[in-house]
Design a protein around this motif. Structure first.
Motif, PDB file in Angstrom:
ATOM      1  N   PHE A 194       0.874  -1.221   0.010  1.00 45.60           N
ATOM      2  CA  PHE A 194      -0.046  -0.017  -0.052  1.00 45.60           C
ATOM      3  C   PHE A 194       0.757   1.293   0.104  1.00 45.60           C
ATOM      4  CE2 PHE A 194      -2.857  -3.137   1.868  1.00 45.60           C
ATOM      5  CZ  PHE A 194      -4.187  -3.121   0.842  1.00 45.60           C
ATOM      6  N   ASN A 195       2.124   1.391   0.300  1.00 46.93           N
ATOM      7  CA  ASN A 195       3.026   2.161   0.403  1.00 46.93           C
ATOM      8  C   ASN A 195       2.240   3.547   0.921  1.00 46.93           C
ATOM      9  OD1 ASN A 195       5.371   3.804  -0.010  1.00 46.93           O
ATOM     10  ND2 ASN A 195       4.919   4.565  -2.180  1.00 46.93           N
ATOM     11  N   PRO A 196       1.964   3.474   2.227  1.00 47.34           N
ATOM     12  CA  PRO A 196       1.247   4.405   2.965  1.00 47.34           C
ATOM     13  C   PRO A 196       2.150   5.614   3.427  1.00 47.34           C
ATOM     14  CG  PRO A 196       1.501   2.951   4.374  1.00 47.34           C
ATOM     15  CD  PRO A 196       1.962   2.219   3.157  1.00 47.34           C
ATOM     16  N   GLN A 197       1.331   6.951   3.538  1.00 46.90           N
ATOM     17  CA  GLN A 197       2.348   7.684   4.051  1.00 46.90           C
ATOM     18  C   GLN A 197       2.586   7.725   5.650  1.00 46.90           C
ATOM     19  OE1 GLN A 197      -0.646  10.925   2.732  1.00 46.90           O
ATOM     20  NE2 GLN A 197       1.059  12.044   1.910  1.00 46.90           N
ATOM     21  N   ALA A 198       1.697   7.057   6.147  1.00 44.81           N
ATOM     22  CA  ALA A 198       2.016   6.591   7.767  1.00 44.81           C
ATOM     23  C   ALA A 198       1.309   5.537   8.107  1.00 44.81           C
ATOM     24  CB  ALA A 198       1.426   7.843   8.485  1.00 44.81           C
ATOM     25  N   LEU A 199       1.981   4.941   9.046  1.00 48.75           N
ATOM     26  CA  LEU A 199       1.505   3.637   9.632  1.00 48.75           C
ATOM     27  C   LEU A 199       1.429   3.791  11.174  1.00 48.75           C
ATOM     28  CD1 LEU A 199       1.690  -0.110   8.573  1.00 48.75           C
ATOM     29  CD2 LEU A 199       2.146   0.491  11.045  1.00 48.75           C
ATOM     30  N   ILE A 200       0.075   3.599  11.695  1.00 51.45           N
ATOM     31  CA  ILE A 200      -0.130   3.739  13.180  1.00 51.45           C
ATOM     32  C   ILE A 200      -0.371   2.512  13.775  1.00 51.45           C
ATOM     33  CG2 ILE A 200      -1.348   4.943  14.893  1.00 51.45           C
ATOM     34  CD1 ILE A 200      -1.865   7.207  12.815  1.00 51.45           C
ATOM     35  N   LEU A 201       0.347   2.230  14.927  1.00 54.04           N
ATOM     36  CA  LEU A 201      -0.026   0.883  15.639  1.00 54.04           C
ATOM     37  C   LEU A 201      -0.627   1.233  17.098  1.00 54.04           C
ATOM     38  CD1 LEU A 201       3.452  -1.074  15.692  1.00 54.04           C
ATOM     39  CD2 LEU A 201       1.402  -1.616  14.399  1.00 54.04           C
ATOM     40  N   GLY A 202      -1.551   0.378  17.129  1.00 55.80           N
ATOM     41  CA  GLY A 202      -2.681   0.696  18.305  1.00 55.80           C
ATOM     42  C   GLY A 202      -3.164  -0.677  18.933  1.00 55.80           C
ATOM     43  N   GLY A 203      -3.902  -0.567  19.951  1.00 55.21           N
ATOM     44  CA  GLY A 203      -4.667  -1.856  20.357  1.00 55.21           C
ATOM     45  C   GLY A 203      -3.927  -2.088  21.855  1.00 55.21           C
ATOM     46  N   GLY A 204      -4.661  -3.283  22.498  1.00 51.04           N
ATOM     47  CA  GLY A 204      -4.120  -3.307  23.683  1.00 51.04           C
ATOM     48  C   GLY A 204      -2.859  -3.683  23.869  1.00 51.04           C
ATOM     49  N   VAL A 205      -2.100  -4.559  22.936  1.00 53.62           N
ATOM     50  CA  VAL A 205      -0.641  -4.841  22.988  1.00 53.62           C
ATOM     51  C   VAL A 205       0.247  -3.698  23.111  1.00 53.62           C
ATOM     52  CG1 VAL A 205       1.028  -6.195  21.698  1.00 53.62           C
ATOM     53  CG2 VAL A 205      -1.134  -7.119  22.053  1.00 53.62           C
ATOM     54  N   VAL A 206       0.031  -2.848  22.180  1.00 52.80           N
ATOM     55  CA  VAL A 206       0.699  -1.409  22.163  1.00 52.80           C
ATOM     56  C   VAL A 206       0.720  -0.810  23.370  1.00 52.80           C
ATOM     57  CG1 VAL A 206       1.374   0.435  20.723  1.00 52.80           C
ATOM     58  CG2 VAL A 206       0.937  -1.671  19.771  1.00 52.80           C
ATOM     59  N   ALA A 207      -0.881  -0.518  23.760  1.00 52.44           N
ATOM     60  CA  ALA A 207      -0.968   0.393  25.030  1.00 52.44           C
ATOM     61  C   ALA A 207      -0.426  -0.226  26.063  1.00 52.44           C
ATOM     62  CB  ALA A 207      -2.490   0.282  25.236  1.00 52.44           C
ATOM     63  N   GLY A 208      -0.285  -1.633  26.095  1.00 53.05           N
ATOM     64  CA  GLY A 208       0.374  -2.538  27.356  1.00 53.05           C
ATOM     65  C   GLY A 208       1.968  -1.986  27.374  1.00 53.05           C
ATOM     66  N   LEU A 209       2.546  -1.699  26.290  1.00 53.81           N
ATOM     67  CA  LEU A 209       3.975  -1.476  26.186  1.00 53.81           C
ATOM     68  C   LEU A 209       4.219  -0.381  25.263  1.00 53.81           C
ATOM     69  CD1 LEU A 209       6.525  -2.890  27.179  1.00 53.81           C
ATOM     70  CD2 LEU A 209       6.778  -4.178  24.832  1.00 53.81           C
ATOM     71  N   PRO A 210       4.048   0.864  26.076  1.00 52.82           N
ATOM     72  CA  PRO A 210       4.080   2.213  25.263  1.00 52.82           C
ATOM     73  C   PRO A 210       5.592   2.311  24.642  1.00 52.82           C
ATOM     74  CG  PRO A 210       3.330   2.487  27.535  1.00 52.82           C
ATOM     75  CD  PRO A 210       3.885   1.103  27.561  1.00 52.82           C
ATOM     76  N   GLY A 211       6.607   1.575  25.001  1.00 49.80           N
ATOM     77  CA  GLY A 211       7.890   1.925  24.354  1.00 49.80           C
ATOM     78  C   GLY A 211       8.128   1.014  22.976  1.00 49.80           C
ATOM     79  N   LEU A 212       6.988   0.100  22.708  1.00 47.08           N
ATOM     80  CA  LEU A 212       7.312  -0.685  21.727  1.00 47.08           C
ATOM     81  C   LEU A 212       7.607  -0.042  20.176  1.00 47.08           C
ATOM     82  CD1 LEU A 212       6.892  -3.670  20.547  1.00 47.08           C
ATOM     83  CD2 LEU A 212       4.466  -2.960  20.022  1.00 47.08           C
ATOM     84  N   VAL A 213       7.073   1.113  19.992  1.00 54.85           N
ATOM     85  CA  VAL A 213       7.457   1.767  18.696  1.00 54.85           C
ATOM     86  C   VAL A 213       8.343   2.921  18.983  1.00 54.85           C
ATOM     87  CG1 VAL A 213       5.286   0.917  17.708  1.00 54.85           C
ATOM     88  CG2 VAL A 213       5.267   2.987  18.900  1.00 54.85           C
ATOM     89  N   ASP A 214       8.885   3.143  20.049  1.00 57.16           N
ATOM     90  CA  ASP A 214       9.894   4.274  20.143  1.00 57.16           C
ATOM     91  C   ASP A 214      11.016   4.232  19.185  1.00 57.16           C
ATOM     92  OD1 ASP A 214       7.942   5.440  21.932  1.00 57.16           O
ATOM     93  OD2 ASP A 214       9.275   4.972  23.785  1.00 57.16           O
TER      94      ASP A 214
END
Length: 214
Positions: A194-214
């Motif tokens: 899809f070659n998007p301009q941005a990709l955002i991760l969310g959901g319970g797994v990401v909320a439970g580990l805020p540093g996952l996408v730092d």
């Protein structure tokens, strides 16, 4: 006072009739959800796929406001994907969003609720991670995972796995490395297609580990 209500369901929906066609993770099939709610409330009630609603929320009010081409991936009990392409929501005829969680990343892998094997969500979803951790404890009974979870296997979260992996716990390292590998693999597949301009991760797994996408 409440003037209207919008409900997002993880599955296929018929927004015109208000019926949940199928939501595997909830065990729902052909549930007249809106019909039931309209008996209780006089204000307007509408139904949509949860990830479709989530990506529109990010596009309208959240981290995707600056972009016309956006992907939102939610890691929770399952894995869902919402897409905004040229400012418009991409949705299937079944109004189920784009089922990125069911792309096969591991042929002949674990069985998925959809009927296939090796789907992305059988590896990177929160429910899978918990099952994999509990199963791994049979081989690694002295793992730090159980200790960090207060002795309760059901309390093992992604943050628990991450913390134990930092302490070089063998089971946790295996689980974490496998999670990151397949998370990156799936994201790469989405970006290539899809070659998007941005990709955002969310959901319970990401909320439970805020540093996952730092």
């Amino acid at each position: 006072s409440v003037q209207s209500l919008g409900i997002g369901v993880p599955g296929s929906v018929d927004s015109k009739t208000g019926i949940v066609v199928k939501a595997p993770n909830l065990g729902w099939e052909k549930v007249d959800l809106i019909g039931k709610l309209r008996k209780e409330y006089s204000f307007p009630v509408c139904l949509a796929n949860d990830i479709t609603m989530a990506v529109w929320g990010e596009y309208t009010f959240g981290g995707g406001q600056k972009f016309k081409d956006l992907v939102f991936v939610a890691l929770g009990t399952g894995v869902g994907g919402g897409f905004i392409l040229d400012g418009k929501v991409l949705s299937s005829k079944a109004e189920s969003g784009v089922e990125v969680g069911h792309m096969i990343v591991e042929p002949n892998g674990a069985a998925c609720g959809c009927g296939n094997r090796g789907c992305w969500e059988t590896i990177v979803s929160g429910s899978h991670l918990q099952r994999a951790a509990r199963s791994g404890l049979q081989q690694y009974p002295d793992s730090l995972l159980k200790t960090l979870a207060g002795g309760n296997e059901d309390e093992i979260k992604i943050a628990t796995i991450y913390q134990a992996s930092k302490q070089k716990d063998s089971l946790a390292v295996n689980l974490w490395d496998r999670f990151i590998h397949y998370l990156a693999l799936g994201i790469n597949n989405i970006v290539v297609i899809f070659n998007p301009q941005a990709l955002i991760l969310g959901g319970g797994v990401v909320a439970g580990l805020p540093g996952l996408v730092d």
